[in-house]
Design a protein around this motif. Structure first.
Motif, short mmCIF file in Angstrom:
data_model
loop_
_atom_site.label_atom_id
_atom_site.label_comp_id
_atom_site.label_asym_id
_atom_site.label_seq_id
_atom_site.Cartn_x
_atom_site.Cartn_y
_atom_site.Cartn_z
N ARG A 40 0.81 -1.21 0.00
CA ARG A 40 0.00 0.00 0.00
C ARG A 40 0.85 1.27 0.00
O ARG A 40 0.57 2.22 -0.73
CB ARG A 40 -0.93 0.03 1.21
N ASP A 41 1.88 1.33 0.85
CA ASP A 41 2.60 2.58 1.06
C ASP A 41 3.92 2.69 0.29
O ASP A 41 4.42 3.79 0.08
CB ASP A 41 2.89 2.78 2.55
N TYR A 42 4.49 1.55 -0.10
CA TYR A 42 5.80 1.58 -0.76
C TYR A 42 5.81 0.62 -1.95
O TYR A 42 6.68 -0.24 -2.08
CB TYR A 42 6.92 1.21 0.22
N PRO A 43 4.86 0.77 -2.88
CA PRO A 43 4.72 -0.20 -3.97
C PRO A 43 5.90 -0.22 -4.94
O PRO A 43 6.13 -1.23 -5.61
CB PRO A 43 3.44 0.25 -4.68
N SER A 44 6.63 0.89 -5.04
CA SER A 44 7.75 0.94 -6.00
C SER A 44 9.08 0.55 -5.38
O SER A 44 10.12 0.61 -6.05
CB SER A 44 7.86 2.37 -6.57
N LEU A 45 9.07 0.12 -4.14
CA LEU A 45 10.31 -0.21 -3.44
C LEU A 45 10.73 -1.64 -3.79
O LEU A 45 10.06 -2.61 -3.41
CB LEU A 45 10.11 -0.07 -1.93
N ALA A 46 11.84 -1.75 -4.51
CA ALA A 46 12.31 -3.06 -4.94
C ALA A 46 12.87 -3.86 -3.76
O ALA A 46 13.41 -3.30 -2.82
CB ALA A 46 13.39 -2.91 -6.01
N ARG A 47 12.73 -5.18 -3.86
CA ARG A 47 13.25 -6.07 -2.82
C ARG A 47 14.67 -6.52 -3.19
O ARG A 47 14.89 -7.08 -4.25
CB ARG A 47 12.35 -7.29 -2.65
N LYS A 48 15.60 -6.31 -2.26
CA LYS A 48 16.99 -6.73 -2.48
C LYS A 48 17.42 -7.83 -1.52
O LYS A 48 18.55 -8.30 -1.59
CB LYS A 48 17.92 -5.53 -2.37
N ASN A 49 16.55 -8.21 -0.59
CA ASN A 49 16.75 -9.37 0.28
C ASN A 49 18.14 -9.40 0.93
O ASN A 49 18.87 -10.38 0.82
CB ASN A 49 16.52 -10.67 -0.51
N GLY A 50 18.45 -8.33 1.64
CA GLY A 50 19.73 -8.26 2.33
C GLY A 50 19.80 -9.11 3.58
O GLY A 50 20.88 -9.32 4.14
N GLY A 51 18.65 -9.62 4.03
CA GLY A 51 18.61 -10.49 5.20
C GLY A 51 17.73 -11.68 4.93
O GLY A 51 17.07 -11.77 3.90
N GLY A 52 17.72 -12.61 5.86
CA GLY A 52 16.90 -13.81 5.72
C GLY A 52 16.50 -14.34 7.08
O GLY A 52 16.78 -13.73 8.11
N PHE A 53 15.83 -15.51 7.08
CA PHE A 53 15.33 -16.05 8.34
C PHE A 53 16.47 -16.41 9.28
O PHE A 53 16.38 -16.18 10.49
CB PHE A 53 14.46 -17.28 8.07
N ALA A 54 17.55 -16.96 8.74
CA ALA A 54 18.70 -17.30 9.58
C ALA A 54 19.27 -16.04 10.24
O ALA A 54 19.62 -16.06 11.43
CB ALA A 54 19.78 -17.99 8.76
N GLY A 55 19.33 -14.95 9.48
CA GLY A 55 19.80 -13.70 10.04
C GLY A 55 18.86 -13.17 11.11
O GLY A 55 19.30 -12.60 12.12
N SER A 56 17.55 -13.37 10.89
CA SER A 56 16.56 -12.93 11.88
C SER A 56 16.72 -13.69 13.19
O SER A 56 16.65 -13.11 14.28
CB SER A 56 15.14 -13.13 11.34
N VAL A 57 16.93 -15.01 13.08
CA VAL A 57 17.11 -15.82 14.29
C VAL A 57 18.38 -15.40 15.02
O VAL A 57 18.37 -15.23 16.25
CB VAL A 57 17.18 -17.32 13.92
N LEU A 58 19.48 -15.22 14.28
CA LEU A 58 20.74 -14.81 14.90
C LEU A 58 20.59 -13.44 15.56
O LEU A 58 21.06 -13.21 16.68
CB LEU A 58 21.85 -14.77 13.85
N ASN A 59 19.92 -12.53 14.86
CA ASN A 59 19.69 -11.19 15.41
C ASN A 59 18.86 -11.26 16.68
O ASN A 59 19.14 -10.56 17.66
CB ASN A 59 18.98 -10.33 14.37
N ALA A 60 17.81 -12.10 16.68
CA ALA A 60 16.95 -12.24 17.86
C ALA A 60 17.72 -12.81 19.04
O ALA A 60 17.57 -12.34 20.18
CB ALA A 60 15.75 -13.11 17.52
N LEU A 61 18.55 -13.82 18.79
CA LEU A 61 19.34 -14.43 19.87
C LEU A 61 20.32 -13.42 20.46
O LEU A 61 20.49 -13.34 21.69
CB LEU A 61 20.10 -15.65 19.34
N LEU A 62 20.97 -12.65 19.58
CA LEU A 62 21.91 -11.63 20.07
C LEU A 62 21.18 -10.55 20.85
O LEU A 62 21.66 -10.10 21.91
CB LEU A 62 22.66 -11.02 18.88
N ALA A 63 20.02 -10.13 20.35
CA ALA A 63 19.23 -9.11 21.05
C ALA A 63 18.82 -9.58 22.43
O ALA A 63 18.92 -8.84 23.41
CB ALA A 63 18.00 -8.74 20.22
N LEU A 64 18.37 -10.83 22.53
CA LEU A 64 17.96 -11.38 23.82
C LEU A 64 19.14 -11.51 24.77
O LEU A 64 19.03 -11.22 25.97
CB LEU A 64 17.31 -12.75 23.62
N ALA A 65 20.30 -11.94 24.24
CA ALA A 65 21.48 -12.09 25.09
C ALA A 65 21.90 -10.75 25.69
O ALA A 65 22.20 -10.66 26.89
CB ALA A 65 22.63 -12.69 24.27
#
Length: 241
Positions: free
Chosen positions: A111-136
């Motif tokens: 709706r708000d950013y329809p022209s914004l291309a996806r470059k996929n700089g992160g992924g699920f593994a990165g999300s899990v690692l980021n969450a673990l580091l944030a919690l630690a």
């Protein structure tokens, strides 16, 4: 700070969309069910931990002399509740960041950013690692600053810790689909103060009764809007209304 408040404003607006309602409910339900199961399964272990904490601050000895005993048991029950409620909300934040973000990002981006291309700089593994580091680091903040409670400064710890956790959890996932790694690092570096302010404001909502039930999704939406808006600026694009 205008983009911060604009992100919050758009997040509040999106909360009333039908597609968001189930996303608001299920992370809290899942987190509550998880800790209910763990609480029942490890009740004795948690009770020992709580008793050790109460002993460390001198309350357990006092409780042992309280009569009638149901008052002491009631206070211990409240201590269990005080422990489990934050655990439920922190777990709901992590569940939202790991599993609910893709649906929220699609809703906002279309709706708000329809022209914004996806470059996929992160992924699920990165999300899990980021969450673990944030919690630690979140836990480390509590442990390292524990002595501050003894001198009365500890009242600021929940707000600092929650601000850190929110901005660390959601900034990555908000940009992971659309930004490249270089763009993500650029936004994290240049927008650090704004990200902390947004983390603090969304964190404060977790301490307000009833609002705290929707706080995880509200925080997610706010960081998505902030991140995608800043990414649009970085690329020289114009965001939607």
């Amino acid at each position: 700070m205008t983009p911060v408040f604009e992100a919050l404003s758009r997040a509040f607006r999106d909360m009333f969309q039908f597609q968001v309602l189930w996303i608001i409910i299920w992370p809290i339900l899942a987190a509550g069910l998880l800790w209910l199961i763990l609480g029942v399964a490890f009740w004795n272990t948690f009770s020992v931990w709580i008793a050790s904490g109460l002993t460390a601050i001198g309350i357990q000895t006092w409780l042992e002399g309280v009569e009638p005993r149901w008052i002491a048991y009631g206070i211990q029950g409240i201590a269990h509740l005080i422990l489990f409620v934050p655990l439920v909300f922190v777990t709901a934040l992590v569940i939202t960041a790991l599993f609910a973000m893709p649906a929220l990002i699609r809703l906002v981006a279309i709706r708000d950013y329809p022209s914004l291309a996806r470059k996929n700089g992160g992924g699920f593994a990165g999300s899990v690692l980021n969450a673990l580091l944030a919690l630690a680091i979140f836990i480390a903040i509590w442990v390292v600053t524990f002595p501050l409670w003894l001198i009365g400064v500890g009242v600021i710890i929940p707000f600092v810790a929650t601000a850190y956790l929110n901005q660390r959890l959601f900034r990555y996932d908000a940009l992971a689909e659309h930004a490249s790694r270089e763009e993500m690092q650029a936004i994290f570096s240049t927008q650090r103060p704004s990200l902390w302010v947004l983390g603090l404001l969304t964190g404060l909502m977790q301490f307000i009764p009833f609002i705290n039930l929707v706080a995880p999704v509200l925080a997610a939406l706010a960081f998505i809007h902030f991140g995608l808006f800043r990414l649009s600026e970085l690329r020289g694009l114009e965001a939607g209304p």
